[in-house]
Motif scaffolding. Structure first.
Motif: not given
Length: 223
Positions: A42-50, A195-196, A216-220
């Motif tokens: 659930d913590a990995a859910r979302g939009c991420w950008i590296q 972060r993911l 390896d990215g940050r939430r976006d």
């Protein structure tokens, strides 16, 4: 026949039909209880950008959200901001109950469908950019060999991870690949609020090489 007798017979007949209707009515069935979502998944859910650096050029995107046709899974694709071929993106599926994961080298409609029996050609797919120490970020490109169009993983207990620069709210999950891809290949999912990281963990002490970072990215934004 008197009106009273007729009226009484009518009432009795109506009651009889009502009883028959109740006897044949389907009893209400309780809704099936959905498995609670795994905290790490659930913590990995979302939009991420590296990015190549904290405020540098974007190098990879991942939108990992509940799948429209399979809401019990999170699904997403590793893609490049400048555009790429959708049919050549690495596909990621995470069961929301935390029990399994799937990596695929081509679009996958159903993560639980049986794998095709047809022999698959080895495929090399570009993943997250990486760079050697002292070199310019993004100057080289990591490539991972996918011997199958799809690799299935099952959840295993996580190994202790070094804290590094991760915050205290970090959660992790590890998944072991099936025997057809090697008994030691693992997928590690490591997530905090902002972060993911996704990593293919290599076999230890077998000379199989180093761990391969996929993302390896940050939430976006987005939910």
């Amino acid at each position: 026949m008197s009106h009273a007798i007729v009226l009484r017979a009518t009432v009795l007949l109506a009651n009889a039909f009502a009883c028959i209707g109740l006897a044949h009515a389907a009893p209400p069935t309780p809704a099936a209880a959905a498995s609670p979502p795994d905290r790490a998944v659930d913590a990995a859910r979302g939009c991420w950008i590296q990015r190549d650096a904290a405020d540098g050029r974007a190098s990879a995107l991942l939108r990992l959200l509940p799948d429209r046709d399979h809401p019990e899974w999170l699904s997403g694709q590793l893609s490049r901001p400048e555009g790429d071929d959708p049919d050549r993106r690495v596909q990621l599926w995470l069961a929301r109950d935390g029990g399994s994961a799937v990596l695929a080298s081509r679009p996958l409609a159903d993560p639980r469908a049986p794998a095709s029996a047809a022999a698959a050609e080895p495929q090399i797919r570009p993943l997250a950019p990486t760079h050697a120490s002292g070199r310019t970020p993004g100057s080289t490109q990591a490539l991972v060999l996918f011997p199958q169009p799809r690799i299935e993983f099952a959840r295993v207990p996580e190994r202790p991870l070094a804290a590094g620069d991760w915050p205290q709210d970090t959660l992790s999950a590890e998944f072991l690949a099936g025997t057809h891809t090697g008994p030691s290949r693992r997928l590690r999912v490591q997530a905090s609020e902002e972060r993911l990281a996704l990593t293919l963990v290599s076999a230890r002490g077998t000379g199989a090489g180093r761990d391969t970072p996929l993302f390896d990215g940050r939430r976006d934004g987005c939910d």
